[in-house]
Motif scaffolding. Structure first.
Motif, PDB file in Angstrom:
ATOM      1  N   PRO A   1       0.815  -1.219   0.000  1.00  0.00           N
ATOM      2  CA  PRO A   1       0.000   0.000   0.000  1.00  0.00           C
ATOM      3  C   PRO A   1       0.847   1.267   0.000  1.00  0.00           C
ATOM      4  O   PRO A   1       2.031   1.256   0.374  1.00  0.00           O
ATOM      5  N   GLU A   2       0.225   2.371  -0.376  1.00  0.00           N
ATOM      6  CA  GLU A   2       0.950   3.636  -0.511  1.00  0.00           C
ATOM      7  C   GLU A   2       1.530   4.106   0.814  1.00  0.00           C
ATOM      8  O   GLU A   2       2.619   4.683   0.854  1.00  0.00           O
ATOM      9  N   TRP A   3       0.824   3.865   1.915  1.00  0.00           N
ATOM     10  CA  TRP A   3       1.336   4.346   3.205  1.00  0.00           C
ATOM     11  C   TRP A   3       2.658   3.659   3.573  1.00  0.00           C
ATOM     12  O   TRP A   3       3.537   4.277   4.171  1.00  0.00           O
ATOM     13  N   GLN A   4       2.806   2.390   3.171  1.00  0.00           N
ATOM     14  CA  GLN A   4       4.073   1.706   3.415  1.00  0.00           C
ATOM     15  C   GLN A   4       5.184   2.277   2.534  1.00  0.00           C
ATOM     16  O   GLN A   4       6.338   2.396   2.963  1.00  0.00           O
ATOM     17  N   LEU A   5       4.835   2.626   1.313  1.00  0.00           N
ATOM     18  CA  LEU A   5       5.814   3.259   0.426  1.00  0.00           C
ATOM     19  C   LEU A   5       6.342   4.542   1.037  1.00  0.00           C
ATOM     20  O   LEU A   5       7.541   4.829   0.981  1.00  0.00           O
ATOM     21  N   LYS A   6       5.443   5.331   1.606  1.00  0.00           N
ATOM     22  CA  LYS A   6       5.857   6.611   2.188  1.00  0.00           C
ATOM     23  C   LYS A   6       6.750   6.410   3.402  1.00  0.00           C
ATOM     24  O   LYS A   6       7.660   7.210   3.656  1.00  0.00           O
ATOM     25  N   LEU A   7       6.503   5.336   4.153  1.00  0.00           N
ATOM     26  CA  LEU A   7       7.390   5.020   5.270  1.00  0.00           C
ATOM     27  C   LEU A   7       8.785   4.658   4.766  1.00  0.00           C
ATOM     28  O   LEU A   7       9.799   5.010   5.378  1.00  0.00           O
ATOM     29  N   MET A   8       8.841   3.964   3.645  1.00  0.00           N
ATOM     30  CA  MET A   8      10.111   3.490   3.098  1.00  0.00           C
ATOM     31  C   MET A   8      10.882   4.582   2.360  1.00  0.00           C
ATOM     32  O   MET A   8      12.100   4.699   2.503  1.00  0.00           O
ATOM     33  N   PHE A   9      10.155   5.378   1.550  1.00  0.00           N
ATOM     34  CA  PHE A   9      10.825   6.308   0.644  1.00  0.00           C
ATOM     35  C   PHE A   9      10.522   7.776   0.918  1.00  0.00           C
ATOM     36  O   PHE A   9      11.075   8.647   0.245  1.00  0.00           O
ATOM     37  N   GLY A  10       9.647   8.061   1.899  1.00  0.00           N
ATOM     38  CA  GLY A  10       9.282   9.447   2.132  1.00  0.00           C
ATOM     39  C   GLY A  10       8.614  10.049   0.911  1.00  0.00           C
ATOM     40  O   GLY A  10       7.825   9.398   0.224  1.00  0.00           O
ATOM     41  N   GLU A  11       8.949  11.288   0.619  1.00  0.00           N
ATOM     42  CA  GLU A  11       8.384  11.962  -0.553  1.00  0.00           C
ATOM     43  C   GLU A  11       8.757  11.260  -1.854  1.00  0.00           C
ATOM     44  O   GLU A  11       8.065  11.369  -2.868  1.00  0.00           O
ATOM     45  N   GLY A  12       9.863  10.494  -1.817  1.00  0.00           N
ATOM     46  CA  GLY A  12      10.299   9.759  -2.994  1.00  0.00           C
ATOM     47  C   GLY A  12       9.363   8.637  -3.398  1.00  0.00           C
ATOM     48  O   GLY A  12       9.522   8.059  -4.475  1.00  0.00           O
ATOM     49  N   ALA A  13       8.358   8.335  -2.576  1.00  0.00           N
ATOM     50  CA  ALA A  13       7.375   7.315  -2.933  1.00  0.00           C
ATOM     51  C   ALA A  13       6.636   7.657  -4.214  1.00  0.00           C
ATOM     52  O   ALA A  13       6.133   6.774  -4.914  1.00  0.00           O
ATOM     53  N   GLN A  14       6.582   8.950  -4.545  1.00  0.00           N
ATOM     54  CA  GLN A  14       5.860   9.360  -5.749  1.00  0.00           C
ATOM     55  C   GLN A  14       6.483   8.785  -7.021  1.00  0.00           C
ATOM     56  O   GLN A  14       5.801   8.676  -8.042  1.00  0.00           O
ATOM     57  N   VAL A  15       7.748   8.395  -6.968  1.00  0.00           N
ATOM     58  CA  VAL A  15       8.376   7.770  -8.130  1.00  0.00           C
ATOM     59  C   VAL A  15       7.657   6.464  -8.477  1.00  0.00           C
ATOM     60  O   VAL A  15       7.518   6.104  -9.649  1.00  0.00           O
ATOM     61  N   LEU A  16       7.175   5.755  -7.455  1.00  0.00           N
ATOM     62  CA  LEU A  16       6.504   4.475  -7.656  1.00  0.00           C
ATOM     63  C   LEU A  16       5.005   4.614  -7.882  1.00  0.00           C
ATOM     64  O   LEU A  16       4.372   3.695  -8.399  1.00  0.00           O
ATOM     65  N   THR A  17       4.450   5.746  -7.482  1.00  0.00           N
ATOM     66  CA  THR A  17       3.009   5.934  -7.671  1.00  0.00           C
ATOM     67  C   THR A  17       2.692   6.804  -8.888  1.00  0.00           C
ATOM     68  O   THR A  17       1.546   6.881  -9.318  1.00  0.00           O
ATOM     69  N   HIS A  18       3.709   7.437  -9.451  1.00  0.00           N
ATOM     70  CA  HIS A  18       3.530   8.305 -10.621  1.00  0.00           C
ATOM     71  C   HIS A  18       3.068   7.456 -11.815  1.00  0.00           C
ATOM     72  O   HIS A  18       3.643   6.419 -12.114  1.00  0.00           O
ATOM     73  N   SER A  19       2.035   7.895 -12.481  1.00  0.00           N
ATOM     74  CA  SER A  19       1.476   7.147 -13.609  1.00  0.00           C
ATOM     75  C   SER A  19       1.876   7.803 -14.923  1.00  0.00           C
ATOM     76  O   SER A  19       1.524   8.946 -15.197  1.00  0.00           O
ATOM     77  N   SER A  20       2.638   7.060 -15.741  1.00  0.00           N
ATOM     78  CA  SER A  20       3.134   7.596 -17.009  1.00  0.00           C
ATOM     79  C   SER A  20       2.910   6.579 -18.124  1.00  0.00           C
ATOM     80  O   SER A  20       3.500   5.497 -18.106  1.00  0.00           O
ATOM     81  N   ALA A  21       2.063   6.944 -19.071  1.00  0.00           N
ATOM     82  CA  ALA A  21       1.829   6.103 -20.253  1.00  0.00           C
ATOM     83  C   ALA A  21       2.434   6.832 -21.451  1.00  0.00           C
ATOM     84  O   ALA A  21       1.775   7.620 -22.125  1.00  0.00           O
ATOM     85  N   ILE A  22       3.707   6.571 -21.686  1.00  0.00           N
ATOM     86  CA  ILE A  22       4.480   7.336 -22.664  1.00  0.00           C
ATOM     87  C   ILE A  22       4.891   6.428 -23.821  1.00  0.00           C
ATOM     88  O   ILE A  22       5.345   5.302 -23.600  1.00  0.00           O
ATOM     89  N   VAL A  23       4.748   6.932 -25.036  1.00  0.00           N
ATOM     90  CA  VAL A  23       5.142   6.153 -26.212  1.00  0.00           C
ATOM     91  C   VAL A  23       6.201   6.907 -27.018  1.00  0.00           C
ATOM     92  O   VAL A  23       6.219   8.142 -27.053  1.00  0.00           O
ATOM     93  N   PRO A  24       7.111   6.156 -27.682  1.00  0.00           N
ATOM     94  CA  PRO A  24       8.238   6.750 -28.430  1.00  0.00           C
ATOM     95  C   PRO A  24       7.849   7.034 -29.879  1.00  0.00           C
ATOM     96  O   PRO A  24       8.447   6.483 -30.811  1.00  0.00           O
ATOM     97  N   GLN A  25       6.891   7.927 -30.081  1.00  0.00           N
ATOM     98  CA  GLN A  25       6.344   8.115 -31.421  1.00  0.00           C
ATOM     99  C   GLN A  25       7.389   8.593 -32.416  1.00  0.00           C
ATOM    100  O   GLN A  25       7.393   8.163 -33.578  1.00  0.00           O
ATOM    101  N   ARG A  26       8.287   9.455 -31.979  1.00  0.00           N
ATOM    102  CA  ARG A  26       9.284   9.987 -32.918  1.00  0.00           C
ATOM    103  C   ARG A  26      10.235   8.882 -33.384  1.00  0.00           C
ATOM    104  O   ARG A  26      10.640   8.862 -34.555  1.00  0.00           O
ATOM    105  N   LEU A  27      10.600   7.966 -32.507  1.00  0.00           N
ATOM    106  CA  LEU A  27      11.444   6.840 -32.908  1.00  0.00           C
ATOM    107  C   LEU A  27      10.702   5.919 -33.863  1.00  0.00           C
ATOM    108  O   LEU A  27      11.263   5.461 -34.872  1.00  0.00           O
ATOM    109  N   LEU A  28       9.445   5.648 -33.559  1.00  0.00           N
ATOM    110  CA  LEU A  28       8.653   4.785 -34.430  1.00  0.00           C
ATOM    111  C   LEU A  28       8.490   5.405 -35.817  1.00  0.00           C
ATOM    112  O   LEU A  28       8.621   4.729 -36.836  1.00  0.00           O
ATOM    113  N   ASP A  29       8.227   6.710 -35.839  1.00  0.00           N
ATOM    114  CA  ASP A  29       8.072   7.401 -37.120  1.00  0.00           C
ATOM    115  C   ASP A  29       9.372   7.398 -37.926  1.00  0.00           C
ATOM    116  O   ASP A  29       9.342   7.396 -39.172  1.00  0.00           O
ATOM    117  N   ALA A  30      10.508   7.391 -37.224  1.00  0.00           N
ATOM    118  CA  ALA A  30      11.812   7.401 -37.903  1.00  0.00           C
ATOM    119  C   ALA A  30      12.231   6.007 -38.358  1.00  0.00           C
ATOM    120  O   ALA A  30      13.260   5.862 -39.026  1.00  0.00           O
TER     121      ALA A  30
END
Length: 283
Positions: free
Chosen positions: A237-266
């Motif tokens: 759970p998120e509360w355990q992450l915050k105990l372990m990483f403090g504010e750095g827990a956001q690295v694990l909870t951050h949601s990023s759906a990113i695609v390499p469109q420029r590489l694919l187009d090239a």
């Protein structure tokens, strides 16, 4: 080619050093000493064909006050030192590749993919850090190609090395609900993208260095457990992450759906476009 890798003694830099050396390039890999006041960085850079700038403290640590400051200093101060050294070169490098990260983008879900056409900056610390990092990189001359890395997966280091112990013990499970999206890249494909960028000097601006198929944290974790032949059942759970990483827990909870469109187009073709194959190759 003559290639200088700054921040070259870490997980990614070590792999790139071996990768380019096997292609018969002349590679210099330097760690923190390159940015020391008494180090002659100008002479090191002079006459190089390519400089790869990877310097930056690891975001995947507990964010103490000191580490938070290091996240900024290790990106902004090193780029300022690099800009100064480049300005004094009689024969400056022909090209520069500068690392960045997909944390610069706003959070988004796996059903709402983002590519390089997105110019919006994330509101959180990761977004603001990414913005400042890229602004510092863009002061370099020649103007660098900006490589926005996803989570880099490979053997013997990086993010996966920290994930493996609990999974190997059969204690893997979804993190903070598991719905946040996870954009990743296999280390071999990262190196191949570097080679591709060398061969395509027309590429400029930001490029997403991610596999074309981001997955949710739950899908990623289940795939890792499957590759290790272990169960996937124990939620973190998120509360355990915050105990372990403090504010750095956001690295694990951050949601990023990113695609390499420029590489694919090239025309770049990924060796590991799917998470199952990538993880099998890593474990």
């Amino acid at each position: 080619m003559k290639i200088c890798i700054l921040g070259g003694t870490g997980f990614i830099g070590h792999y790139l050093t071996n990768y380019f050396s096997q292609q018969f390039h002349q590679v210099k890999a330097l760690g923190r000493q390159a940015f020391a006041p008494d180090f002659d960085l100008t002479s090191t850079l002079n006459g190089q064909d390519l400089v790869i700038m990877l310097a930056g403290a690891n975001v995947g640590e507990r964010w103490s006050k000191q580490h938070k400051q290091a996240l900024w200093d290790s990106r902004l101060n090193t780029n300022a030192r690099l800009a100064q050294a480049l300005s004094q070169c009689k024969q400056p490098p022909a090209r520069i590749f500068s690392a960045s990260a997909i944390g610069i983008y706003p959070q988004n879900s796996c059903t709402n993919l983002i590519d390089e056409t997105c110019t919006e900056i994330g509101e959180g610390v990761l977004g603001q850090l990414g913005k400042a990092w890229e602004e510092a990189s863009l002061k370099l001359l020649p103007k660098p190609l900006i490589l926005r890395f996803g989570v880099v997966l490979g053997k013997n280091g990086g993010a996966l090395a920290k994930m493996l112990p609990p999974f190997k013990m059969g204690l893997g499970g979804p993190v903070a609900g598991g719905q946040q999206c996870f954009s990743w890249i296999h280390l071999e494909d990262l190196a191949r993208i570097m080679s591709f960028a060398i061969e395509h000097p027309e590429l400029e601006g930001p490029i997403n260095v991610t596999a074309p198929n981001p997955v949710s944290n739950a899908v990623f974790g289940a795939s890792l457990a499957k590759a290790l032949h272990r169960p996937f059942w124990l939620p973190l759970p998120e509360w355990q992450l915050k105990l372990m990483f403090g504010e750095g827990a956001q690295v694990l909870t951050h949601s990023s759906a990113i695609v390499p469109q420029r590489l694919l187009d090239a025309g770049f073709e990924f060796t590991y476009p799917q998470i199952d194959d990538a993880l099998k190759a890593c474990v």
